[in-house]
Each structure stands twice: as C-alpha cells, then as structure tokens.
Design a protein around this motif. Structure first.
Motif, PDB file in Angstrom:
ATOM      1  N   ALA A 149       0.828  -1.212   0.000  1.00 43.73           N
ATOM      2  CA  ALA A 149       0.000   0.000   0.000  1.00 43.73           C
ATOM      3  C   ALA A 149       0.858   1.256   0.000  1.00 43.73           C
ATOM      4  O   ALA A 149       0.389   2.335  -0.380  1.00 43.73           O
ATOM      5  CB  ALA A 149      -0.926  -0.004   1.211  1.00 43.73           C
ATOM      6  N   LEU A 150       2.118   1.122   0.426  1.00 42.44           N
ATOM      7  CA  LEU A 150       3.046   2.260   0.480  1.00 42.44           C
ATOM      8  C   LEU A 150       3.987   2.304  -0.727  1.00 42.44           C
ATOM      9  O   LEU A 150       4.967   3.043  -0.725  1.00 42.44           O
ATOM     10  CB  LEU A 150       3.847   2.195   1.783  1.00 42.44           C
ATOM     11  N   GLY A 151       3.676   1.481  -1.727  1.00 45.63           N
ATOM     12  CA  GLY A 151       4.418   1.564  -2.979  1.00 45.63           C
ATOM     13  C   GLY A 151       5.493   0.521  -3.206  1.00 45.63           C
ATOM     14  O   GLY A 151       6.116   0.481  -4.278  1.00 45.63           O
ATOM     15  N   TRP A 152       5.768  -0.337  -2.228  1.00 45.79           N
ATOM     16  CA  TRP A 152       6.760  -1.398  -2.427  1.00 45.79           C
ATOM     17  C   TRP A 152       6.180  -2.468  -3.351  1.00 45.79           C
ATOM     18  O   TRP A 152       4.972  -2.711  -3.369  1.00 45.79           O
ATOM     19  CB  TRP A 152       7.143  -2.021  -1.079  1.00 45.79           C
ATOM     20  N   GLU A 176      11.235  -4.668  -4.604  1.00 43.54           N
ATOM     21  CA  GLU A 176      11.552  -3.388  -5.225  1.00 43.54           C
ATOM     22  C   GLU A 176      11.083  -2.253  -4.332  1.00 43.54           C
ATOM     23  O   GLU A 176       9.938  -2.252  -3.866  1.00 43.54           O
ATOM     24  CB  GLU A 176      10.894  -3.275  -6.605  1.00 43.54           C
ATOM     25  N   ARG A 177      11.958  -1.292  -4.110  1.00 47.38           N
ATOM     26  CA  ARG A 177      11.676  -0.193  -3.189  1.00 47.38           C
ATOM     27  C   ARG A 177      10.538   0.702  -3.699  1.00 47.38           C
ATOM     28  O   ARG A 177      10.331   0.849  -4.903  1.00 47.38           O
ATOM     29  CB  ARG A 177      12.927   0.659  -2.970  1.00 47.38           C
ATOM     30  N   LYS A 232      17.354  -9.261   4.183  1.00 50.05           N
ATOM     31  CA  LYS A 232      18.777  -9.147   4.511  1.00 50.05           C
ATOM     32  C   LYS A 232      19.626  -9.081   3.242  1.00 50.05           C
ATOM     33  O   LYS A 232      20.536  -8.245   3.125  1.00 50.05           O
ATOM     34  CB  LYS A 232      19.211 -10.326   5.379  1.00 50.05           C
ATOM     35  N   GLN A 233      19.309  -9.939   2.276  1.00 48.25           N
ATOM     36  CA  GLN A 233      20.111 -10.004   1.048  1.00 48.25           C
ATOM     37  C   GLN A 233      19.916  -8.772   0.164  1.00 48.25           C
ATOM     38  O   GLN A 233      20.880  -8.225  -0.377  1.00 48.25           O
ATOM     39  CB  GLN A 233      19.731 -11.253   0.253  1.00 48.25           C
ATOM     40  N   GLN A 234      18.666  -8.321   0.028  1.00 50.43           N
ATOM     41  CA  GLN A 234      18.360  -7.290  -0.966  1.00 50.43           C
ATOM     42  C   GLN A 234      18.282  -5.882  -0.374  1.00 50.43           C
ATOM     43  O   GLN A 234      18.490  -4.907  -1.102  1.00 50.43           O
ATOM     44  CB  GLN A 234      17.050  -7.635  -1.682  1.00 50.43           C
ATOM     45  N   LEU A 235      17.973  -5.775   0.921  1.00 49.50           N
ATOM     46  CA  LEU A 235      17.856  -4.446   1.538  1.00 49.50           C
ATOM     47  C   LEU A 235      18.945  -4.182   2.570  1.00 49.50           C
ATOM     48  O   LEU A 235      19.080  -3.057   3.069  1.00 49.50           O
ATOM     49  CB  LEU A 235      16.480  -4.283   2.196  1.00 49.50           C
ATOM     50  N   GLY A 236      19.695  -5.231   2.928  1.00 50.63           N
ATOM     51  CA  GLY A 236      20.774  -5.063   3.904  1.00 50.63           C
ATOM     52  C   GLY A 236      20.302  -4.872   5.323  1.00 50.63           C
ATOM     53  O   GLY A 236      21.024  -4.309   6.151  1.00 50.63           O
ATOM     54  N   GLY A 254       8.145  -6.036   9.336  1.00 50.37           N
ATOM     55  CA  GLY A 254       7.968  -5.371   8.057  1.00 50.37           C
ATOM     56  C   GLY A 254       8.127  -3.863   8.169  1.00 50.37           C
ATOM     57  O   GLY A 254       8.669  -3.218   7.268  1.00 50.37           O
ATOM     58  N   ALA A 255       7.665  -3.305   9.293  1.00 49.96           N
ATOM     59  CA  ALA A 255       7.825  -1.862   9.502  1.00 49.96           C
ATOM     60  C   ALA A 255       9.304  -1.494   9.613  1.00 49.96           C
ATOM     61  O   ALA A 255       9.737  -0.450   9.110  1.00 49.96           O
ATOM     62  CB  ALA A 255       7.064  -1.432  10.761  1.00 49.96           C
ATOM     63  N   LEU A 256      10.091  -2.347  10.270  1.00 48.84           N
ATOM     64  CA  LEU A 256      11.536  -2.121  10.331  1.00 48.84           C
ATOM     65  C   LEU A 256      12.150  -2.118   8.933  1.00 48.84           C
ATOM     66  O   LEU A 256      12.986  -1.278   8.602  1.00 48.84           O
ATOM     67  CB  LEU A 256      12.210  -3.202  11.173  1.00 48.84           C
ATOM     68  N   ALA A 257      11.713  -3.073   8.118  1.00 48.99           N
ATOM     69  CA  ALA A 257      12.315  -3.253   6.798  1.00 48.99           C
ATOM     70  C   ALA A 257      11.865  -2.208   5.791  1.00 48.99           C
ATOM     71  O   ALA A 257      12.680  -1.690   5.015  1.00 48.99           O
ATOM     72  CB  ALA A 257      11.976  -4.649   6.268  1.00 48.99           C
ATOM     73  N   PHE A 258      10.556  -1.905   5.791  1.00 50.39           N
ATOM     74  CA  PHE A 258       9.984  -1.120   4.696  1.00 50.39           C
ATOM     75  C   PHE A 258       9.570   0.302   5.090  1.00 50.39           C
ATOM     76  O   PHE A 258       9.193   1.086   4.222  1.00 50.39           O
ATOM     77  CB  PHE A 258       8.776  -1.866   4.112  1.00 50.39           C
ATOM     78  N   MET A 259       9.614   0.621   6.381  1.00 56.47           N
ATOM     79  CA  MET A 259       9.208   1.961   6.835  1.00 56.47           C
ATOM     80  C   MET A 259      10.296   2.641   7.660  1.00 56.47           C
ATOM     81  O   MET A 259      10.057   3.711   8.218  1.00 56.47           O
ATOM     82  CB  MET A 259       7.922   1.862   7.669  1.00 56.47           C
ATOM     83  N   ASP A 260      11.460   2.008   7.756  1.00 61.69           N
ATOM     84  CA  ASP A 260      12.547   2.525   8.599  1.00 61.69           C
ATOM     85  C   ASP A 260      12.047   2.805  10.014  1.00 61.69           C
ATOM     86  O   ASP A 260      12.455   3.785  10.651  1.00 61.69           O
ATOM     87  CB  ASP A 260      13.159   3.796   7.989  1.00 61.69           C
ATOM     88  N   ALA A 261      11.165   1.953  10.493  1.00 61.70           N
ATOM     89  CA  ALA A 261      10.556   2.144  11.817  1.00 61.70           C
ATOM     90  C   ALA A 261      11.500   1.681  12.922  1.00 61.70           C
ATOM     91  O   ALA A 261      12.527   1.052  12.673  1.00 61.70           O
ATOM     92  CB  ALA A 261       9.251   1.367  11.899  1.00 61.70           C
ATOM     93  N   ARG A 262      11.120   1.991  14.135  1.00 57.29           N
ATOM     94  CA  ARG A 262      11.780   1.401  15.302  1.00 57.29           C
ATOM     95  C   ARG A 262      10.706   0.849  16.220  1.00 57.29           C
ATOM     96  O   ARG A 262       9.578   1.357  16.261  1.00 57.29           O
ATOM     97  CB  ARG A 262      12.661   2.417  16.029  1.00 57.29           C
TER      98      ARG A 262
END
Length: 373
Positions: A149-152, A176-177, A232-236, A254-262
């Motif tokens: 929903a956020l474009g990924w 894909e980002r 880990k492989q594709q986004l580091g 998922g929020a950590l990976a795709f939203m730079d959340a904490r």
C-alpha cells in the motif's frame, strides 16, 4: 490518601477509560475521603489509539480501507494529535481479528494492506510521527501488505507481483523499493518480544489464534523465514531475530524493513504521554489490571509497566482484573500487594462479560475496603 487508577481495557467488555471511571466511582462510594485519580492505560494493543487520544487530545479521522481479507472494505480510522503532529494508528482498526467472523480467519489470506493505507493517509495529512499500535491483528504477512500500500513491489521468480496474504510470502523472489514520498518517523508500539520466525516467532506463537492449522503454521513460518532472508540479502537489513519483530504477524518486522521504523515499548510510551511518573510521585496506592491477569501481564504489559514505575516511587500496587491466573507468591515477587478477580468462582465467561460493569464495581468496593485507613 491518594489512589491512582491505571487500568488497561477489559477485552470484550470495557474500554480502559470506562473501567477506570467505574473503579474510581465505586471506591469513592465506600471511602469518600480518598483522592482518586484516573489514568487509562494501554500497551500497544487495540485500544491504544483511544487512550492516547483521550490523554493528549485530538480527533478521529475516518479512512475507508481494505479490510483484513482482500476485497473486504472497512471503515477504519486513526487518532490525530494536532499538538504533536502525530497519528496513532491501531492496526486492528484495518487489519484486526475483531473484523472477521471465526470462519473467516485464515492467515494465508489475511493482509495488512489496509494498515498501510492508513499510514499513507496519515502521511498525506501531514503527520510528522506515526505511532503504530500492533495488537489484535488477524494477519501473518510480515507487513508485506502494508508495504504494498506504500508503494513497495514484491515480485515472484517470473517478475510478476505476488498477491495479498501470508500464503504469498513463499512466492516472493525480489523486493523493489517504493518510489512514494518518504514516510514520517514510525514507532511501532509493542508489548511482545517475539522474533519474526522460528519456535517463538509470529506464525508458531500467534498463528493458531488467527485461524492457522498446523500445516498453515509451517507454511507461514517458512514464508517469514524467506522474507527475512530476502530483506537481509536485498535491503541489507537483518530483521529475523530482532525482539518484537514478530508482533502482529510480523508487521513490526515489516515496519523495520519497509518503513525505517523502530520498535518501542507500548506501555512506556503511554506512561510518558500520560504524565504517570509525576502522578505517582505523591500517591499512596496504584490500582492496575486488565481483563485477564496472567504471566504475560508481567512481561511488557500494562501491569508490569505500572508495577515497575510504582516501585520507583515506593507506591503500593494492587491489581484488579477480570480473572487472576498468577499465584500470590509470583505477583508479590513483582511488588504487587494483592490481586482481586471480578469474575466469581464457577462463573461462565459470557456472563462475566455481560455483567462486566457490575462485577468490576463490586470488586472495586471490596478493594477500597482493604486499604488501611
């Protein structure tokens, strides 16, 4: 004598605010000389948005979204706190178990897409920060639906987009980002420390309560393992073993990976927002509790957070809950003086839920009578 009433919701029966009001009024009916202050609490579960809105002031903003099942429309909402330019999003509002009938529960199909739509709407509204409360989810999709929903984009081995739902995780080959505008600060308010996958992960621990059969649990866990490896492989980013990443079927991860959340403690966030620290500084007792007081209550939940803070101030703690499943030895070790159940011996749960207000008031009166004069 000052008493602070800091209760969580009584799930299926009473909101935190209503429960606090009932206990205050009942205690004063028995001991009118008491000074009773209410501070409704939450720990990142469903109802956290209501508590923070009541505490900090703001308004509800309605937003139609996709519900927990693809093709299901849902009239969701988020809390807007204008002074803080903060949106409080309870994922259960869009992707929660409460939105499904028991026969509809199937985490191979359910999705967090609607939660992502709420995050996008809050961002467009001008939020500088988003508090994402992740309790009560119907999903085990690793937050992939929300990210879509956020474009990924999540593509299979043939380069085609995968579908919605936890069952699609096993088909993802490439991530894909998003090319959408950057999100504001996202903080995941969490009350569990489960990792994304494995024995204590999202699928094995929480999948069955969302409708997963043993075979589904295996598929979902394999999918989350795959997602963690691809991230880990594709986004580091290594999200697989971060405590709390398994919350809400992996939405936190998922929020950590795709939203730079904490990920942050839900109860500590609510305590800070409510001014609870200052309120306990001159208190004698604090009453806390929730619908079911069990061992989980002593790990990152409202009761444990309040008990910890009360110890700092030398304030005595009593627990008032719908039912009590912790031994006196155990809860006293946590600094709790005593715990009383509102549910009477032999009573059916449905009766207790129906008579929630009455039973809570009666138990609060008993509680007040136990406080030394």
């Amino acid at each position: 004598m000052k008493i602070v009433v800091a209760l969580d919701k009584f799930k299926g029966s009473l909101t935190a605010s209503r429960a606090c009001d009932i206990v205050r009024d009942a205690m004063l009916s028995v001991r009118p000389e008491l000074r009773v202050v209410t501070k409704p609490m939450a720990d990142g579960g469903d109802g956290t948005d209501e508590v923070l809105l009541a505490t900090l002031g703001g308004e509800w903003i309605a937003q139609p979204v996709i519900g927990p099942l693809p093709g299901m429309s849902c009239a969701a909402r988020y809390a807007w706190l204008p002074k803080e330019a903060t949106a409080v999003i309870a994922m259960a509002s869009a992707s929660g178990l409460v939105l499904l009938k028991p026969e509809q529960r199937n985490p191979l199909l359910t999705t967090t897409y609607g939660t992502g739509e709420l995050i996008r709407a809050a961002t467009e509204h001008g939020a500088k920060r988003i508090w994402l409360a992740v309790g009560g989810s119907a999903t085990v999709d690793g937050g992939v639906g929300a990210a879509m929903a956020l474009g990924w984009r999540f593509l299979d081995a043939q380069g085609k987009p995968v579908g919605l739902g936890g069952g699609e995780l096993e088909r993802i080959a490439r991530i894909e980002r998003s090319d959408q505008p950057r999100l504001p600060v996202v903080e995941v308010l969490c009350d569990v420390d489960n990792p994304l996958c494995g024995e204590h992960g999202a699928a094995r621990v929480f999948g069955p309560q969302k409708g997963a059969t043993p075979a589904m649990v295996e598929r979902l866990d394999d999918g989350l393992v795959r997602l963690g490896r691809l991230v880990k492989q594709q986004l580091g980013k290594d999200i697989a073993n971060i405590p709390g990443a398994g919350a809400a079927g992996g939405l936190a991860g998922g929020a950590l990976a795709f939203m730079d959340a904490r990920i942050t403690s839900g109860i500590e966030t609510v305590i800070d927002a409510s001014g609870m620290d200052a309120e306990l500084a001159d208190a004698d007792w604090v009453v806390t509790g929730e619908g079911r007081f069990d061992k989980q209550s002593l790990r990152g939940k409202v009761v444990s957070g309040i008990a910890k803070l009360a110890t700092k101030h030398g304030v005595k703690v009593m627990v008032l809950a719908g039912s009590v499943h912790v031994s006196e030895v155990t809860y006293r070790r946590e600094g709790i003086e005593f715990a009383l159940p509102a549910m009477k011996p032999g009573m059916e749960l449905n009766e207790a839920l129906t008579r929630g207000e009455e039973l809570l008031a009666l138990t609060a009166e008993e509680l007040a009578s136990r406080i030394p004069r």
